[in-house]
Design a protein around this motif. Structure first.
Motif, PDB file in Angstrom:
ATOM      1  N   ARG A  59       0.850  -1.211   0.000  1.00  0.00           N
ATOM      2  CA  ARG A  59       0.000   0.000   0.000  1.00  0.00           C
ATOM      3  C   ARG A  59       0.881   1.254   0.000  1.00  0.00           C
ATOM      4  O   ARG A  59       0.526   2.283  -0.555  1.00  0.00           O
TER       5      ARG A  59
ATOM      6  N   LEU B 226     -10.668  -3.934  -3.339  1.00  0.00           N
ATOM      7  CA  LEU B 226      -9.819  -2.910  -2.718  1.00  0.00           C
ATOM      8  C   LEU B 226     -10.690  -1.879  -1.993  1.00  0.00           C
ATOM      9  O   LEU B 226     -10.452  -1.534  -0.830  1.00  0.00           O
TER      10      LEU B 226
ATOM     11  N   PHE C  11     -10.734  -1.429   1.993  1.00  0.00           N
ATOM     12  CA  PHE C  11     -10.047  -0.192   2.398  1.00  0.00           C
ATOM     13  C   PHE C  11     -10.795   1.013   1.828  1.00  0.00           C
ATOM     14  O   PHE C  11     -10.287   1.696   0.923  1.00  0.00           O
TER      15      PHE C  11
ATOM     16  N   TRP D 204      -2.086 -12.195  -5.232  1.00  0.00           N
ATOM     17  CA  TRP D 204      -3.071 -11.153  -4.895  1.00  0.00           C
ATOM     18  C   TRP D 204      -2.720  -9.837  -5.607  1.00  0.00           C
ATOM     19  O   TRP D 204      -3.590  -9.100  -6.052  1.00  0.00           O
TER      20      TRP D 204
ATOM     21  N   HIS E 193       4.626 -12.174  -0.381  1.00  0.00           N
ATOM     22  CA  HIS E 193       4.408 -10.726  -0.350  1.00  0.00           C
ATOM     23  C   HIS E 193       5.252 -10.125   0.783  1.00  0.00           C
ATOM     24  O   HIS E 193       4.962 -10.337   1.953  1.00  0.00           O
TER      25      HIS E 193
END
Ligand code: GCU
Length: 474
Positions: free
Chosen positions: A308, A350, A354, A398, A448
């Motif tokens: 992010r 998304l 968020f 992802w 990740h």
């Protein structure tokens, strides 16, 4: 939550009904009190069991509901046509670097502001800095550690952010720097006890963030993501700040972040931008400070961001050309990955998880990414002609590694206008075989994260593009 509320409500209604019934039909004596007690206990037990069952059913339903939207099958991605990054909204076709700079860039930036990230205001006139402390003998003499508060307004008690700098000691002259925001407070990037503990709201972590506050145990919590000594030995300074200083990362965070505290001064309503915009804004304020920091070369500031924070780094660099080189590490949807590819996270997902990150307008594209007037290759093109490194990880499906690669690939025409070689690869490279020149890409093994392998590549890329001649003192 809903099921517990239902269970409680059920208990109250059942209690009252049973009470009334028993009192009317068994008006007196021990027996009626005992019956009332037993029957209520039975009903309460049923209600608790029911609420548990309901919670489970709801969670299974919601998980499978999310699963419906998440595609991990390359065959099912389908075809999509991307907006032509050289054709402007008024149909002008950009053919030269000058035209890109004067028309293409501003028009593309405006599309991202309107449809994706929202506005990005300028700094305020009263902004100022205060050096909190400086230690010239940090990390065993390797570095000078500086901690600086950036006050966004004139006052000394207004909104601010805490910046941590490590500047290599054994290097002459102003040095290049890597700048990036961190997830858990400055103390999380290194066990160095001299780093001030963040006092802000932080997402809880079993490793030392308790009741949303940093504790001593959080020192070095994310040290694996910040190879400070390696950077210093290669002659780079490291500059970081906690992203929550700008806006705490939760759906109500805007109320205590700069979108609220600076709303009047910036003359911007909180819903005209999102948390990603607030974080990007903070990165530019760090750059404002670095322009005044004599030991750092402001022409060699590389901006990096993971996930992010990678989205925020790209948005900051798209707007602020003072960042000379940019690294997007696994920034995924809303970052480097193409939005039109239905693979991994989607715009809908998304915005659902968020809701505070983007401009409210972005939600219009939840179900129709193909209607978005831009796609993320255009965000990458806004970095041109500056060097750009995009990195992915094989298990980070992802974030859609293929979508990150393709986005870098499709940004090339703008780099070509500047006679810069971009990726120079038509296909995704093999694992841990980076490709490209001014745009570079790799996919590494593993999950990740930002790991040693990523940093090694990013540092080598910066060394090459900054043409570094490290002048170490004897
Ligand atoms: C979530 C989110 C991603 C984001 C990531 C991160 O997985 O869906 O979009 O990049 O968090 O920041 O680690």
């Amino acid at each position: 939550m809903f099921s517990y509320w239902l269970a409680d409500y059920g208990c109250i209604v059942a209690d009252q009904t049973i009470n009334n019934y028993l009192i009317e039909n068994f008006p007196s004596g021990k027996l009626s009190r005992y019956l009332i007690y037993m029957i209520k206990k039975y009903f309460r037990m049923c209600a608790v069991l029911f609420s548990g069952l309901l919670a489970w059913v709801l969670s299974v339903l919601s998980a499978s509901g999310q699963g419906i939207n998440i595609n991990y099958d390359e065959e099912k991605v389908g075809s999509h046509s991307l907006p032509d990054l050289l054709r402007l909204p008024d149909s002008t076709v950009v053919t030269t670097a000058e035209q890109w700079t004067s028309q293409g860039r501003p028009a593309t930036l405006q599309l991202f502001k309107t449809h994706v990230y929202g506005e990005l205001p300028d700094k305020l006139p009263g902004m100022h800095f205060k050096v909190r402390n400086e230690n010239k003998n940090a990390l065993g003499g390797l570095a000078t550690r500086k901690q600086v508060t950036i006050y966004f307004t004139q006052g000394a008690d207004g909104p601010s952010m805490e910046v941590l700098l490590y500047i290599p000691n054994k290097v002459n002259g102003p040095v290049p720097a890597f700048v990036g925001l961190n997830f858990y407070g400055n103390q999380s990037i290194h066990p160095d006890k001299g780093i001030a503990l963040s006092t802000r709201w932080i997402n809880n972590s079993p490793e030392g963030i308790v009741n949303n506050k940093a504790t001593e145990a959080s020192r070095g919590l994310q040290a694996s993501r910040w190879p400070v000594e390696e950077l210093l030995k290669k002659g780079f300074a490291l500059v970081t700040a906690y992203y929550g200083d700008l806006e705490p990362d939760h759906s109500e965070g805007w109320q205590s972040g700069i979108r609220t505290s600076l709303k009047t001064e910036l003359n911007l309503e909180e819903d005209k931008w999102g948390a990603i915009g607030a974080w990007a804004w903070g990165l530019s304020r760090i750059m404002d400070y670095l322009e005044k920091e004599k030991r750092i070369n402001p022409k060699q500031v590389a901006l990096t961001g993971h996930s992010r924070i990678g989205k925020a780094a790209l948005w900051a660099a798209a707007n602020d050309t003072r960042f000379a080189l940019v690294v997007s590490n696994e920034s995924g949807e809303g970052g480097a990955a193409l939005a039109r590819r239905n693979y991994g996270e989607t715009i809908a997902q998304l915005n659902r998880s968020f809701p505070h990150w983007f401009s409210p307008a972005y939600k219009n594209y939840n179900q129709q990414p193909e209607k978005l007037p831009v796609d993320q290759h255009q965000l990458l093109a806004l970095i041109a002609p500056r060097p750009l490194y995009v990195s992915s990880a094989i298990e980070d499906k992802w974030a859609d590694p293929q979508g990150e690669f393709l986005s870098a690939f499709y940004a090339e025409p703008v780099y070509k206008l500047f006679n810069k070689k971009g990726l120079g690869a038509l296909e995704m490279p093999a694992v841990e075989k980076p490709v490209g020149e001014t745009i570079r890409y790799h996919i590494r093994n593993g999950k990740h994260d930002i790991m040693a392998y990523d940093w090694q590549q990013h540092l080598a890329f910066a060394q090459k593009h900054f043409k570094l001649k490290i002048n170490a003192k004897p």
